[in-house]
Write an enzyme that holds these catalytic residues in place. Structure first.
Site, PDB file in Angstrom:
ATOM      1  N   TRP A 101       0.837  -1.210   0.000  1.00  0.00           N
ATOM      2  CA  TRP A 101       0.000   0.000   0.000  1.00  0.00           C
ATOM      3  C   TRP A 101       0.865   1.250   0.000  1.00  0.00           C
ATOM      4  O   TRP A 101       0.542   2.230  -0.668  1.00  0.00           O
ATOM      5  CB  TRP A 101      -0.985  -0.016   1.167  1.00  0.00           C
ATOM      6  CG  TRP A 101      -1.949  -1.160   1.076  1.00  0.00           C
ATOM      7  CD1 TRP A 101      -2.093  -2.184   1.972  1.00  0.00           C
ATOM      8  CD2 TRP A 101      -2.900  -1.409   0.013  1.00  0.00           C
ATOM      9  NE1 TRP A 101      -3.060  -3.046   1.529  1.00  0.00           N
ATOM     10  CE2 TRP A 101      -3.574  -2.608   0.344  1.00  0.00           C
ATOM     11  CE3 TRP A 101      -3.227  -0.756  -1.163  1.00  0.00           C
ATOM     12  CZ2 TRP A 101      -4.572  -3.156  -0.469  1.00  0.00           C
ATOM     13  CZ3 TRP A 101      -4.225  -1.301  -1.974  1.00  0.00           C
ATOM     14  CH2 TRP A 101      -4.884  -2.476  -1.622  1.00  0.00           C
ATOM     15  N   ASP A 171      -1.462   6.595   6.167  1.00  0.00           N
ATOM     16  CA  ASP A 171      -2.565   5.706   5.825  1.00  0.00           C
ATOM     17  C   ASP A 171      -2.761   4.787   7.031  1.00  0.00           C
ATOM     18  O   ASP A 171      -1.879   4.004   7.375  1.00  0.00           O
ATOM     19  CB  ASP A 171      -2.186   4.890   4.570  1.00  0.00           C
ATOM     20  CG  ASP A 171      -3.278   3.900   4.155  1.00  0.00           C
ATOM     21  OD1 ASP A 171      -4.272   3.741   4.889  1.00  0.00           O
ATOM     22  OD2 ASP A 171      -3.121   3.279   3.076  1.00  0.00           O
ATOM     23  N   LYS A 195     -11.746  -1.987   6.694  1.00  0.00           N
ATOM     24  CA  LYS A 195     -10.863  -2.861   7.443  1.00  0.00           C
ATOM     25  C   LYS A 195     -11.346  -2.986   8.886  1.00  0.00           C
ATOM     26  O   LYS A 195     -11.524  -4.072   9.388  1.00  0.00           O
ATOM     27  CB  LYS A 195      -9.420  -2.331   7.417  1.00  0.00           C
ATOM     28  CG  LYS A 195      -8.863  -2.140   6.009  1.00  0.00           C
ATOM     29  CD  LYS A 195      -8.658  -3.446   5.267  1.00  0.00           C
ATOM     30  CE  LYS A 195      -8.601  -3.310   3.758  1.00  0.00           C
ATOM     31  NZ  LYS A 195      -7.477  -2.548   3.236  1.00  0.00           N
TER      32      LYS A 195
HETATM   33  C1  LIG Z   1      -7.062  -2.061   1.955  1.00  0.00           C
HETATM   34  C2  LIG Z   1      -6.079  -0.980   2.034  1.00  0.00           C
HETATM   35  C3  LIG Z   1      -6.028   0.042   1.071  1.00  0.00           C
HETATM   36  C4  LIG Z   1      -6.880   0.059  -0.193  1.00  0.00           C
HETATM   37  O1  LIG Z   1      -8.188   0.333   0.054  1.00  0.00           O
HETATM   38  P1  LIG Z   1      -9.244   0.455  -1.150  1.00  0.00           P
HETATM   39  O2  LIG Z   1     -10.396   1.120  -0.468  1.00  0.00           O
HETATM   40  O3  LIG Z   1      -9.537  -0.929  -1.620  1.00  0.00           O
HETATM   41  O4  LIG Z   1      -8.652   1.293  -2.217  1.00  0.00           O
HETATM   42  C5  LIG Z   1      -5.102   1.050   1.250  1.00  0.00           C
HETATM   43  N1  LIG Z   1      -4.275   1.066   2.318  1.00  0.00           N
HETATM   44  C6  LIG Z   1      -4.299   0.097   3.251  1.00  0.00           C
HETATM   45  C7  LIG Z   1      -3.365   0.172   4.409  1.00  0.00           C
HETATM   46  C8  LIG Z   1      -5.201  -0.956   3.141  1.00  0.00           C
HETATM   47  O5  LIG Z   1      -5.209  -1.918   4.064  1.00  0.00           O
END
Ligand SMILES: *Cc1c(COP(=O)(O)O)cnc(C)c1O
Length: 360
Positions: A101, A171, A195
């Site tokens: 990511w 993030d 998540k």
């Molecule tokens: C799942 C995830 C993403 C991507 O999320 P989407 O909504 O599918 O684009 C980005 N960063 C992290 C840390 C993730 O776990």
């Protein structure tokens, strides 16, 4: 019908109480005779829902008044671009690469401008967090970017990097609301809620007001943070249902005692699994002990065929979605807020039985 223990990395387990509440309010939300899915986002009822959700989030995270909260759409992956377009005011930003990511965020920034990687743990398949005490951050970089909890590799920053006075962007998708964080140490936090917080289709951005640019020539309206920040996330139709469920999850976290209690509970829960992994003769953790995630726990037997048998047998026993990401292999147990301790205990009990049956 029986519920299973769902170890999916995302979309992931939600608190049963919240699902029951949704079910109960499905046909008639608070006496208005429609579900939340059927009401106008401009209605006073929905205003109450979104404002209530934001207020709860602010209180849970003690978000300072000079930060804006935005509920947005497009995927957390779209925010990789949005962040750069809005915060890299001179077109320059630096990134710490700790997994897929972070790498994707970095690659988006490279499409848009001058992004540089200042540290990486790619040399050991992202199984650790690099030393971030003295990073070669460029003097004129607009921010330093991290993915604080690495969903796929199961690592988490044990402490925040030394940004040398630069703005920190994180993030937090797979750790959002899993423990207390000091929002004032960040310029911007973003997270996809699927998540740890709600259904897929909503992202939350927490951003310091002074970092939101007034004028962004060449950037589409929907990609300017100012657009949704000024409109209270109601510039256009938001994901009303998703925001409603997030609000219910925030309420549930409050009832559980808030983020401090959540963090303690998550640490105890993760310890049940890590303690077993450390003593097992068959299973082992793939992550450096100094930076293990409390949310995502990858592990292997060292034998791919046996890993596959484990995943299959576990599913039969009601322990589902344990297959690891293809880039790590083996297994991964995601044990987010809504995974009860009993679920982790059931997993460990199953692993013990499996070990007895399969150890040569
Ligand atoms: C799942 C995830 C993403 C991507 O999320 P989407 O909504 O599918 O684009 C980005 N960063 C992290 C840390 C993730 O776990």
């Amino acid at each position: 019908m029986a519920r299973v223990y769902n170890f999916s990395a995302g979309p992931a387990v939600l608190p049963e109480e919240v699902l029951e509440k949704c079910a109960g309010e499905m046909l008639d939300y608070a006496g208005c005779g429609t579900s939340v899915m059927e009401m106008s986002h401009r209605s006073s009822v929905f205003k109450g829902i979104i404002e209530g959700a934001e207020a709860r989030l602010r209180s849970l995270m003690s978000i300072p008044d000079n930060y804006k909260v935005i509920f947005t759409q497009g995927g957390d992956s779209l925010l990789f671009s949005t962040v750069f377009m809005n915060l890299a005011t001179n077109g320059k930003a630096d990134y710490v690469i700790t997994g897929n990511w972070a790498k994707k965020a970095f690659q988006e920034a490279q499409i848009l401008g001058d992004a540089q990687a200042v540290a990486s743990s790619a040399d050991k398949n992202f199984s650790y967090i690099p030393d971030c005490s003295d990073l070669p951050i460029r003097e004129d970089a607009s921010y330093l970017y991290i993915c604080e909890n690495n969903t796929i590799y199961g690592t988490k920053f044990p402490e925040l990097p030394n940004t040398k006075g630069h703005v920190l962007v994180a993030d937090q998708s797979s750790m959002f609301l899993s423990e207390p964080v000091d929002v004032s140490r960040y310029g911007l936090i973003h997270a996809g809620v699927q998540k740890n917080v709600g259904p897929a289709g909503v992202q939350i951005v927490i951003v310091r007001e002074d970092l939101i640019p007034d004028d962004l020539p060449g950037v589409p309206t929907m990609l300017r943070l100012k657009t949704q920040a000024d409109a209270g996330s109601l510039y256009n139709t938001p994901n009303c249902w998703g925001i409603y469920v997030c609000g219910l999850v925030f309420e549930w976290i409050e009832r559980m005692g808030g983020l401090a209690a959540m963090g303690e509970r998550n640490a105890e829960k993760a310890a049940v699994l890590y303690d077993f992994l450390d003593e097992s003769k068959l299973f082992s953790s793939t992550v450096d002990p100094s930076c293990r995630s409390l949310m995502n726990v990858p592990f292997v037997t060292g034998n791919e065929d046996l890993d596959a048998v484990f995943v299959k047998d576990a599913a039969k026993a009601g322990l589902v979605n344990l297959k690891g990401h293809r880039s790590v292999g083996g297994m991964r147990a995601s044990i987010y807020n809504a995974m009860p301790r009993e679920g982790v205990e059931a997993l460990v009990a199953f692993m013990k039985e499996f070990e007895l049956a399969h150890r040569a």
